[in-house]
Design a protein around this motif. Sequence first.
Motif, PDB file in Angstrom:
ATOM      1  N   ILE A  99      -7.161  -1.285   6.035  1.00  0.00           N
ATOM      2  CA  ILE A  99      -5.857  -1.505   5.240  1.00  0.00           C
ATOM      3  C   ILE A  99      -5.030  -0.240   6.040  1.00  0.00           C
ATOM      4  O   ILE A  99      -4.508   0.671   5.261  1.00  0.00           O
ATOM      5  CB  ILE A  99      -6.293  -0.982   3.788  1.00  0.00           C
ATOM      6  CG1 ILE A  99      -7.225   0.259   3.768  1.00  0.00           C
ATOM      7  CG2 ILE A  99      -6.741  -2.046   2.825  1.00  0.00           C
ATOM      8  CD1 ILE A  99      -7.166   1.004   2.329  1.00  0.00           C
ATOM      9  N   SER A 102      -2.149   2.210   4.751  1.00  0.00           N
ATOM     10  CA  SER A 102      -1.599   2.095   3.436  1.00  0.00           C
ATOM     11  C   SER A 102      -1.550   3.786   3.054  1.00  0.00           C
ATOM     12  O   SER A 102      -0.864   3.971   2.050  1.00  0.00           O
ATOM     13  CB  SER A 102      -2.770   1.648   2.725  1.00  0.00           C
ATOM     14  OG  SER A 102      -4.349   2.120   2.842  1.00  0.00           O
ATOM     15  N   ARG A 311      -1.850   1.269  -3.413  1.00  0.00           N
ATOM     16  CA  ARG A 311      -1.402   0.787  -2.121  1.00  0.00           C
ATOM     17  C   ARG A 311      -2.614   0.459  -1.478  1.00  0.00           C
ATOM     18  O   ARG A 311      -2.627  -0.827  -0.896  1.00  0.00           O
ATOM     19  CB  ARG A 311      -0.780   1.881  -1.217  1.00  0.00           C
ATOM     20  CG  ARG A 311       0.028   0.954  -0.074  1.00  0.00           C
ATOM     21  CD  ARG A 311       0.818   2.139   0.643  1.00  0.00           C
ATOM     22  NE  ARG A 311       1.937   2.644  -0.050  1.00  0.00           N
ATOM     23  CZ  ARG A 311       2.511   3.969  -0.128  1.00  0.00           C
ATOM     24  NH1 ARG A 311       1.491   4.683   0.154  1.00  0.00           N
ATOM     25  NH2 ARG A 311       3.243   3.842  -0.856  1.00  0.00           N
ATOM     26  N   TYR A 315      -3.154  -3.573  -0.389  1.00  0.00           N
ATOM     27  CA  TYR A 315      -3.452  -4.058   0.962  1.00  0.00           C
ATOM     28  C   TYR A 315      -4.683  -4.545   1.073  1.00  0.00           C
ATOM     29  O   TYR A 315      -4.702  -5.950   1.927  1.00  0.00           O
ATOM     30  CB  TYR A 315      -3.407  -2.688   2.032  1.00  0.00           C
ATOM     31  CG  TYR A 315      -2.230  -2.161   2.326  1.00  0.00           C
ATOM     32  CD1 TYR A 315      -1.079  -2.092   1.472  1.00  0.00           C
ATOM     33  CD2 TYR A 315      -1.909  -1.960   4.002  1.00  0.00           C
ATOM     34  CE1 TYR A 315       0.179  -1.406   2.004  1.00  0.00           C
ATOM     35  CE2 TYR A 315      -0.520  -1.456   4.054  1.00  0.00           C
ATOM     36  CZ  TYR A 315       0.284  -1.241   3.301  1.00  0.00           C
ATOM     37  OH  TYR A 315       1.405  -0.799   3.896  1.00  0.00           O
ATOM     38  N   GLN A 318      -4.238  -8.136  -0.489  1.00  0.00           N
ATOM     39  CA  GLN A 318      -3.468  -9.036   0.616  1.00  0.00           C
ATOM     40  C   GLN A 318      -4.456  -9.688   1.546  1.00  0.00           C
ATOM     41  O   GLN A 318      -4.364 -10.803   2.080  1.00  0.00           O
ATOM     42  CB  GLN A 318      -2.187  -8.310   1.163  1.00  0.00           C
ATOM     43  CG  GLN A 318      -1.281  -9.085   1.984  1.00  0.00           C
ATOM     44  CD  GLN A 318      -0.615 -10.182   1.176  1.00  0.00           C
ATOM     45  OE1 GLN A 318      -0.586 -10.035   0.088  1.00  0.00           O
ATOM     46  NE2 GLN A 318      -0.370 -11.116   1.883  1.00  0.00           N
ATOM     47  N   ASN A 331      -3.831  -7.570   9.087  1.00  0.00           N
ATOM     48  CA  ASN A 331      -4.623  -6.157   9.443  1.00  0.00           C
ATOM     49  C   ASN A 331      -6.058  -6.686   9.755  1.00  0.00           C
ATOM     50  O   ASN A 331      -7.009  -5.734   9.752  1.00  0.00           O
ATOM     51  CB  ASN A 331      -4.703  -5.433   8.005  1.00  0.00           C
ATOM     52  CG  ASN A 331      -3.548  -4.588   8.153  1.00  0.00           C
ATOM     53  OD1 ASN A 331      -2.633  -4.298   8.766  1.00  0.00           O
ATOM     54  ND2 ASN A 331      -3.544  -3.857   7.006  1.00  0.00           N
TER      55      ASN A 331
END
Length: 339
Positions: A99, A102, A311, A315, A318, A331
């Motif tokens: 992540i 983030s 966050r 992340y 996602q 990522n």
Amino acid sequence: MKVACSWHATDEELKYLKDALPAGTNVVAPSGEYFSRFECTSNDFRDLVVDADAIIGYTLPRGAIEISEKLKFISFMHSGINELHLDLLKTKGIKVANIRGSNAIAVAEQTMMFMLSLAKLTVLKHNMASNGQQVFPWWEDGTRAAMLHGRTLGVLGVGNVGSRVAKRAKAFDMQVLGVRRDKDAGVEHVDSMYGMDDLHSVLAKSDYVVLAMPLTRDTEQFYGKSEIEAMKPSAFLINVARGTLVAEKPLHEALISGRLRGYAADVWWWYENAMPATCYNGTMSRLGVHKLPNVLCSGDQASNADDVLERNLAYGTQNLVEFFGGQVVKNEVSLDLGY
């Protein structure tokens, strides 16, 4: 599809995941009592992971990979992945995403706090004032604050964190020199970019040096005696990446001898192959670097800030959405490079 959370996720967090993922995805998490909800034991996780297609979480309990029969993907809720058994993951064909980014704003702000606090002797002057002591004499070594204005900052690792530190340094009218693997990739707010071959020349020019690079096989304890000797005696070193980027003994010697003006870190050494063995930052420095008067420390607290938890989940989720949707996982990390 089944996704196993390796932390004691709240009902709201589980709903966030389920709403984002394809309909029918089974999202599970450990239940019951816990010491910290952001971790779980092997016993908590064993039954959840054995038939999971993906894992998302802050930790990966021992043995989880070995017993996973269907695992294809891990969304690891950190920027660094050095805790993971990368060779095993590669052998089993399991992909990993982190992540990164983030917590970059929070870590960049912590970096600037360290720079300013070192420069302005914040702790020393606070303690003197709170004890009713006058700073005397003025403009002498030991009481005279350093400046950021017009000084040079060397940023080692100009990624999500390093680029944000560079941007903030420009507000103080600093010259910013960057060092990164790909020196031809320009970054806004960095005046000049260099490769690792030019590291010592950058250190010789820098009044402040910030370590913001990943920990890999190549970078572990790379910052040693020769790097410290390349720095100005008046310079400050700040580490917000991983403690073991820096060789502990030469740093300690430089700080107590006056060869280095000051050090600040949010990250500390761990001692896997030591007596006694420890992990991560539990014991800080065995040599007592964190207790020296020219050192500022916090224990992995840069990302413990407003907005970061939310966050992190966004992340991490996602990553799963992109993976299960057959998209490019932005990522995804290289298991060969370690970042």
